[in-house]
Design an enzyme around this catalytic site. Structure first.
Site, PDB file in Angstrom:
ATOM      1  N   SER A 197      11.974  -2.026  -9.921  1.00 25.66           N
ATOM      2  CA  SER A 197      11.287  -2.712 -10.993  1.00 25.66           C
ATOM      3  C   SER A 197      11.642  -4.198 -10.965  1.00 25.66           C
ATOM      4  CB  SER A 197      11.675  -2.036 -12.312  1.00 25.66           C
ATOM      5  OG  SER A 197      10.759  -2.280 -13.327  1.00 25.66           O
ATOM      6  N   ASP A 232       1.484   3.273 -10.420  1.00 31.38           N
ATOM      7  CA  ASP A 232       2.638   2.785 -11.175  1.00 31.38           C
ATOM      8  C   ASP A 232       2.144   2.027 -12.410  1.00 31.38           C
ATOM      9  OD1 ASP A 232       4.868   1.160 -12.099  1.00 31.38           O
ATOM     10  OD2 ASP A 232       5.828   1.553 -10.164  1.00 31.38           O
ATOM     11  N   HIS A 269       6.732   5.294 -12.288  1.00 31.12           N
ATOM     12  CA  HIS A 269       7.293   3.980 -11.975  1.00 31.12           C
ATOM     13  C   HIS A 269       8.375   4.112 -10.914  1.00 31.12           C
ATOM     14  CE1 HIS A 269       8.429  -0.099 -12.440  1.00 31.12           C
ATOM     15  NE2 HIS A 269       9.442   0.077 -13.256  1.00 31.12           N
TER      16      HIS A 269
END
Length: 531
Positions: A241, A470, A498
């Protein structure tokens, strides 16, 4: 934006940030860092300038930091050691004060030759890397990886154990998270602006010095000090991320020190904040459509029998909650309004494993007028403890995001003009996420960074991982980052949720494990699916 950090048991219920608190938890965007402007090259390209490398030779003034010895001690978590590392608060003025950073490691378990340190970061910005390595990576990464690497983490400056930024009390934060995010008139718009101002003022009052020095560039420079202190010639790193932006920034600043870097759930650092927010909004819509398609095939889907009905009824539920909140049984008397409900639904978009929990929470809300389930999802996203206290995730998230990029919008009028684009990107979440994009407009510290490309010319192969559906880091961002990095190998996971590593695809895991253990990157363009 909300880009929360990720964690396995992927903590996806809190990886990006909260709607109100961060308007982008993960998405910070590229920063040149207030004290590292010289690192930004003058080469003009699409998406802004390219991040330039720092000089190869370590400045003599930084030698004491690079030469420090960590004093390791046993942590409260068995099997882990903890230490405190010093870094200059301001790299432009390293003699004017230090910042103390929390570090933790679990030494390689063997068998096999030790390969060095593997630094991990779960994203956010604002996610505790120390909490991540102790709670998941140090015990949950593949055994063969843990056998060969010391698993290491440092909480970025301003986060968790590293002089954490604080902004509000627990009760103040409760009020903040319940602020109406979809104002219907001037009075409600004024209330939302006031909430953003109170949040920003609280951060400025409680963390005036640190607030100016939590840029991603500064955090990346801290990682290089840690690399040297650990005795590693090059950095081996897995970032998820927002951690991909942090890792890519490191590569841009220190390309010759790049070892094996995995950037999972990648960000595009070349985009300005309003583009990041709009594209992430579209990402959450993509994830919601996948949820809706799955939901209609389940007996406990309370929102309809077709994906279109699920979407329409979801919007209808948000509208009803905007007008009348639901009881939750919360000990502090909190009720479920539209803002908390929206956060709860978004929280479940990070991991399809949370979809059954979301279906149950929606059933309770729709059929029983009980908001407890959605409130619990929202609390997990905000990292609110049962005693009413909050971690500093939301505070650090806003601090990093608002320093790394100029505000997406400066006035409510600008948001109103952008509403059609957001609602087109996501009929379900667009309106709320558009107004969440206003949070940095009132920040007490001017931004030091801006959108730019990261090329890292001369770096060893870097693996960039993108997931096709995602929600928080749209797949296009992984493609964009891979096109910028001169040595990138793009690995695609055709799936939901994710990030991809450790989420059920043997294809993804084996490709990344081979890279970490043998230095063999996957073929550029390799695609995987769940298995």
């Amino acid at each position: 934006m909300h880009t929360r950090r990720t964690s396995r048991p992927h903590r996806p219920l809190r990886a990006g940030g909260a709607l109100l608190a961060a308007a982008a938890l993960l998405v910070a965007g590229c920063s040149s860092g207030g004290s590292t402007r010289a690192a930004t090259a003058a080469t003009a390209v699409d998406g802004g300038p390219a991040l330039g490398a720092l000089p190869r030779a370590t400045p003599s003034v930084l030698a004491p930091y690079y030469g420090q010895k960590l004093r390791w001690r046993d942590c409260e978590i068995p099997g882990f050691q903890c230490a405190t590392m010093k870094a200059p608060l301001d790299y432009a003025k390293p003699g004017e004060g230090d910042i103390r950073l929390a570090v933790s490691r679990r030494k390689a378990t063997g068998p096999g030759e030790r390969l060095g340190s593997l630094l991990v970061n779960p994203g956010g910005p604002g996610g505790s890397a120390v909490g991540y390595v102790q709670g998941y990576a140090g015990i949950g990464y593949p055994a063969e990886v843990r056998a060969r690497y010391d698993m290491v983490a440092v909480d970025p400056r301003g986060v968790a154990g590293s002089e954490p930024i604080e902004c509000l009390t627990g009760r103040q934060m409760d009020t903040y998270t319940q602020t109406d995010l979809t104002p219907d008139d001037t009075e409600e718009t004024t209330g939302l602006v006031a909430a953003y101002k109170r949040f920003a003022e609280g951060c400025g009052e409680r963390a005036p010095k640190v607030l100016r020095h939590v840029s991603t560039v500064e955090a990346a420079r801290d990682m290089d000090i840690l690399r040297a202190v650990l005795g590693d010639r090059k950095l081996t790193y897995v970032g998820a991320s927002y951690g991909t932006f942090l890792g890519a920034t490191y590569a841009g600043l220190f390309p010759e020190r790049v070892g094996r870097l995995v950037l999972d759930g990648a960000m595009d650092p070349s985009l300005p904040a309003h583009r990041l927010n709009q594209e992430q909004t579209a990402g959450f819509e993509t994830a919601f459509r996948a949820f809706a398609k799955d939901c209609v095939g389940r007996k406990d889907c309370a929102l309809g029998r077709t994906p279109a009905q699920v979407a329409e009824n979801m919007r209808g539920l948000f509208e009803r909650l905007d007008a009348r909140s639901l009881p939750t049984g919360d000990a502090d008397g909190r009720r479920l309004g539209e803002s908390l409900a929206t956060t709860g639904v978004i929280a479940a978009m990070y991991d399809e494993g949370a979809w059954p929990r979301l279906r149950q929470a929606l059933t309770e809300a729709v059929e029983k007028d009980d908001g407890a389930g959605l409130l619990a999802l929202s609390d997990s996203y905000f990292e609110r403890a049962p005693d009413g206290t909050y971690s500093n995730l939301m505070y650090a998230n806003a601090a990093v995001n608002c320093l790394d990029l100029p505000a997406a919008y400066d006035t409510p009028e600008e948001v109103e003009r952008a509403l059609p684009a957001f609602e087109k990107a996501s009929p379900v979440f667009g309106r709320a996420l558009a107004w969440a994009s206003l949070n940095c407009a009132y920040w007490p510290v001017r931004p030091t960074g801006g959108p730019h490309r990261i090329e890292a010319k001369g770096a060893a192969p870097i693996v960039v991982v993108g997931t096709t559906r995602d929600p928080a880091t749209p797949y296009r961002w992984a493609q964009a980052l891979a096109s910028q990095l001169s040595s990138a190998r793009l690995l695609t996971y055709d799936g939901d949720g994710h990030t991809a590593y450790g989420r059920g695809s043997a294809c993804v895991d084996s490709a990344i494990n081979a890279y970490l253990l043998r230095g063999t990157p996957p073929t550029d363009g390799k695609r995987c699916s769940a298995s």
